[in-house]
Design an enzyme around this catalytic site. Sequence first.
Site, PDB file in Angstrom:
ATOM      1  N   ARG A  46       0.816  -1.229   0.000  1.00 15.38           N
ATOM      2  CA  ARG A  46       0.000   0.000   0.000  1.00 15.38           C
ATOM      3  C   ARG A  46       0.843   1.269   0.000  1.00 15.38           C
ATOM      4  O   ARG A  46       0.488   2.252  -0.632  1.00 15.38           O
ATOM      5  CB  ARG A  46      -0.846   0.013   1.271  1.00 15.38           C
ATOM      6  CG  ARG A  46      -2.265  -0.424   1.058  1.00 15.38           C
ATOM      7  CD  ARG A  46      -3.014  -0.257   2.356  1.00 15.38           C
ATOM      8  NE  ARG A  46      -3.792   0.974   2.314  1.00 15.38           N
ATOM      9  CZ  ARG A  46      -5.086   1.002   2.078  1.00 15.38           C
ATOM     10  NH1 ARG A  46      -5.741  -0.128   1.879  1.00 15.38           N
ATOM     11  NH2 ARG A  46      -5.747   2.129   2.055  1.00 15.38           N
ATOM     12  N   LYS A 144       0.583 -18.310   4.746  1.00 17.05           N
ATOM     13  CA  LYS A 144      -0.525 -18.383   5.694  1.00 17.05           C
ATOM     14  C   LYS A 144      -0.770 -17.003   6.321  1.00 17.05           C
ATOM     15  O   LYS A 144       0.136 -16.165   6.280  1.00 17.05           O
ATOM     16  CB  LYS A 144      -0.224 -19.424   6.760  1.00 17.05           C
ATOM     17  CG  LYS A 144       0.842 -18.977   7.754  1.00 17.05           C
ATOM     18  CD  LYS A 144       0.831 -19.870   8.959  1.00 17.05           C
ATOM     19  CE  LYS A 144       1.380 -19.103  10.100  1.00 17.05           C
ATOM     20  NZ  LYS A 144       1.588 -19.708  11.323  1.00 17.05           N
ATOM     21  N   ASP A 173       4.456 -23.763   3.697  1.00 18.96           N
ATOM     22  CA  ASP A 173       4.627 -24.066   5.120  1.00 18.96           C
ATOM     23  C   ASP A 173       6.127 -23.980   5.321  1.00 18.96           C
ATOM     24  O   ASP A 173       6.867 -24.853   4.863  1.00 18.96           O
ATOM     25  CB  ASP A 173       4.119 -25.473   5.448  1.00 18.96           C
ATOM     26  CG  ASP A 173       4.237 -25.767   6.937  1.00 18.96           C
ATOM     27  OD1 ASP A 173       5.282 -25.409   7.521  1.00 18.96           O
ATOM     28  OD2 ASP A 173       3.300 -26.327   7.515  1.00 18.96           O
ATOM     29  N   HIS A 174       6.581 -22.922   5.975  1.00 17.13           N
ATOM     30  CA  HIS A 174       8.022 -22.669   5.938  1.00 17.13           C
ATOM     31  C   HIS A 174       8.828 -23.773   6.616  1.00 17.13           C
ATOM     32  O   HIS A 174      10.016 -23.904   6.382  1.00 17.13           O
ATOM     33  CB  HIS A 174       8.366 -21.268   6.475  1.00 17.13           C
ATOM     34  CG  HIS A 174       8.414 -21.169   7.965  1.00 17.13           C
ATOM     35  ND1 HIS A 174       7.305 -20.984   8.743  1.00 17.13           N
ATOM     36  CD2 HIS A 174       9.459 -21.220   8.828  1.00 17.13           C
ATOM     37  CE1 HIS A 174       7.662 -20.926  10.013  1.00 17.13           C
ATOM     38  NE2 HIS A 174       8.967 -21.063  10.094  1.00 17.13           N
ATOM     39  N   LYS A 178      12.915 -26.033   5.765  1.00 13.18           N
ATOM     40  CA  LYS A 178      14.051 -26.198   6.683  1.00 13.18           C
ATOM     41  C   LYS A 178      14.841 -27.443   6.298  1.00 13.18           C
ATOM     42  O   LYS A 178      14.274 -28.504   6.061  1.00 13.18           O
ATOM     43  CB  LYS A 178      13.557 -26.329   8.133  1.00 13.18           C
ATOM     44  CG  LYS A 178      13.001 -25.023   8.711  1.00 13.18           C
ATOM     45  CD  LYS A 178      12.536 -25.231  10.150  1.00 13.18           C
ATOM     46  CE  LYS A 178      11.720 -24.062  10.650  1.00 13.18           C
ATOM     47  NZ  LYS A 178      12.476 -23.000  11.262  1.00 13.18           N
ATOM     48  N   GLU A 212       8.868 -22.348  21.914  1.00 12.25           N
ATOM     49  CA  GLU A 212       9.447 -21.033  21.632  1.00 12.25           C
ATOM     50  C   GLU A 212       9.573 -20.263  22.935  1.00 12.25           C
ATOM     51  O   GLU A 212       8.768 -20.450  23.852  1.00 12.25           O
ATOM     52  CB  GLU A 212       8.533 -20.249  20.694  1.00 12.25           C
ATOM     53  CG  GLU A 212       8.317 -20.920  19.355  1.00 12.25           C
ATOM     54  CD  GLU A 212       7.477 -20.030  18.448  1.00 12.25           C
ATOM     55  OE1 GLU A 212       8.062 -19.300  17.661  1.00 12.25           O
ATOM     56  OE2 GLU A 212       6.232 -20.056  18.572  1.00 12.25           O
ATOM     57  N   ASP A 231      -2.050 -21.848  14.846  1.00 10.87           N
ATOM     58  CA  ASP A 231      -0.820 -21.182  14.406  1.00 10.87           C
ATOM     59  C   ASP A 231       0.294 -22.193  14.125  1.00 10.87           C
ATOM     60  O   ASP A 231       1.095 -22.009  13.213  1.00 10.87           O
ATOM     61  CB  ASP A 231      -0.365 -20.196  15.497  1.00 10.87           C
ATOM     62  CG  ASP A 231       0.844 -19.358  15.085  1.00 10.87           C
ATOM     63  OD1 ASP A 231       0.866 -18.904  13.926  1.00 10.87           O
ATOM     64  OD2 ASP A 231       1.748 -19.163  15.911  1.00 10.87           O
ATOM     65  N   HIS A 236       2.651 -26.674  10.748  1.00  8.59           N
ATOM     66  CA  HIS A 236       4.010 -27.182  10.925  1.00  8.59           C
ATOM     67  C   HIS A 236       4.054 -28.559  11.609  1.00  8.59           C
ATOM     68  O   HIS A 236       4.716 -29.472  11.130  1.00  8.59           O
ATOM     69  CB  HIS A 236       4.847 -26.202  11.757  1.00  8.59           C
ATOM     70  CG  HIS A 236       4.753 -24.774  11.274  1.00  8.59           C
ATOM     71  ND1 HIS A 236       4.700 -24.447   9.947  1.00  8.59           N
ATOM     72  CD2 HIS A 236       4.707 -23.587  11.955  1.00  8.59           C
ATOM     73  CE1 HIS A 236       4.635 -23.125   9.823  1.00  8.59           C
ATOM     74  NE2 HIS A 236       4.625 -22.585  11.026  1.00  8.59           N
ATOM     75  N   LYS A 334       4.350 -20.976  23.483  1.00  8.92           N
ATOM     76  CA  LYS A 334       5.149 -19.754  23.565  1.00  8.92           C
ATOM     77  C   LYS A 334       5.598 -19.598  25.019  1.00  8.92           C
ATOM     78  O   LYS A 334       4.965 -20.121  25.945  1.00  8.92           O
ATOM     79  CB  LYS A 334       4.292 -18.541  23.178  1.00  8.92           C
ATOM     80  CG  LYS A 334       3.702 -18.649  21.759  1.00  8.92           C
ATOM     81  CD  LYS A 334       4.352 -17.710  20.783  1.00  8.92           C
ATOM     82  CE  LYS A 334       3.714 -17.764  19.418  1.00  8.92           C
ATOM     83  NZ  LYS A 334       4.686 -17.749  18.318  1.00  8.92           N
TER      84      LYS A 334
END
Length: 485
Positions: A46, A144, A173-174, A178, A212, A231, A236, A334
């Site tokens: 934007r 995503k 899906d990152h 890996k 994490e 999430d 994942h 988390k």
Amino acid sequence: MRKPAGKLLLFGATGDLSQRMLIPSLFGLHADGLLPEGLTITGTARSEQDDAGFREFARTALETHLPDDRKDTDAIAGFLDRLQYQPLDAATIEGYDDLADKLGDISGGLAIFLSTAPWLFGPTIKGLQSAGLAGDNVRIGLEKPLGKDLDSSREINDIVAAAFPEDRTFRIDHYLGKETVQNILALRFGNSLFEPVWNARGIDHVQITVSETVGLEGRAGYYEEVGALRDMVQNHILQLLALIAMEPPARFDGTSIRDEKVKVLRSLRPIANGDAATHTVTGQYGAGAVKGNIVGGYAEELGAASATETFVAIKAHVDNWRWQGVPFYLRTGKRMPDRLSEIVVQFKPVPHSIFSERGGALEPNTLVIRLQPEEYVRLLVMAKQPGLDREGVRLREVPLNLSLDTEFANTRRRIAYERLLLDLIEGDPTLFVRRDEVEAQWQWIDAIRQGWQNANIAPKPYASGSWGPSASVALTERDGVTWHE
Ligand code: BG6
């Protein structure tokens, strides 16, 4: 042979993902001569700025996120030369013709990377179509969130499918980008050792942990709507589970690998109503300390009370012949004590111990696949402790260590997005998620959420810096299993 695209179009080009991951990844590919010659990268978002402004943005991103030994002035200048920018309000159809003009001739192929708010998928796809940016030589990568349940994911997939057939749609899906995740395939199917015991006869249970230390990281608007289950588990963790549990594919290609993964995802035993309370645990972090730092709780960070889970543990089953009776314990959270992703495969004990009468105790073998931050595969095996054994045989569990960090010390580790962006540009779908996989994932996840809702299950508090609510320990201990920590 697929043809690499001659142009790349990045939506959300001035956003956080672009700054932290996409631009550094594209630079990494450029610096190593892996981007097709002449490939231009057009950013759009934007914000009003010109090419020079976007190049400055990219330069700052590289300054901030590249390791010092990669900051090569010539390479950076060459990379910035590839960049240009076109402002666009993705919600209004008018701007897309200007975008097409800016891109110029796309007959050499166009790859689009789209990460956008869910409500913008419709207008964006329509805009691309109307400006002639959705033809046969255009493929689209989708970041995503692609929906928040099965219905909304189907809606988005239908919108995309109206312009881009499945073979030109690349869902990201990152985790699949890996290196260590791809190594699961090498470990399982490049060695003859594991496959004969890789089943319910050889394996007692599997644990998958993705923990994490970070909290909300300023992503309240997104995370509050989603929670840990959607999430992290929906994508994942279920992808990791599928790679661990799938049958050997016949070939290493997009169809064979994804055919096998989707069979696993469809074999996940639904955690229906009554089982939500016994097979899942949810938590939300409160105040505490992580790595010596005092941190506030989730609600405090958010500035409001919330019923969103920041931790989830699940006892899952894959209902097929290979995995009958083998629990897969999954957990993610988390504000845990450590950032780590690992898969633990716990083998069964030997059928009969010849050592017990001589005092020797045996532990069943354990295979630990550490995906991050370190990269290793560790097999815990029994060994005899040196000695004359006058007081009995002493046995001890010792690790057979394969440190990928050490073994491949001279090979640079790439950002997951380097692999995925290159595959998108070159058109290799193997490491992208197919629609049927996504839908199977959502179906399983939706049932869990429904179960929580029906049974009024709310997240239990846990202290930041702990491994989640104590109920998570009970989830495995009931089965005589301890989380690997
Ligand atoms: C993302 C989630 O998909 O994965 C984030 O949205 C999470 O909440 C991240 O932090 C973890 O990725 P990684 O590569 O750091 O393990």
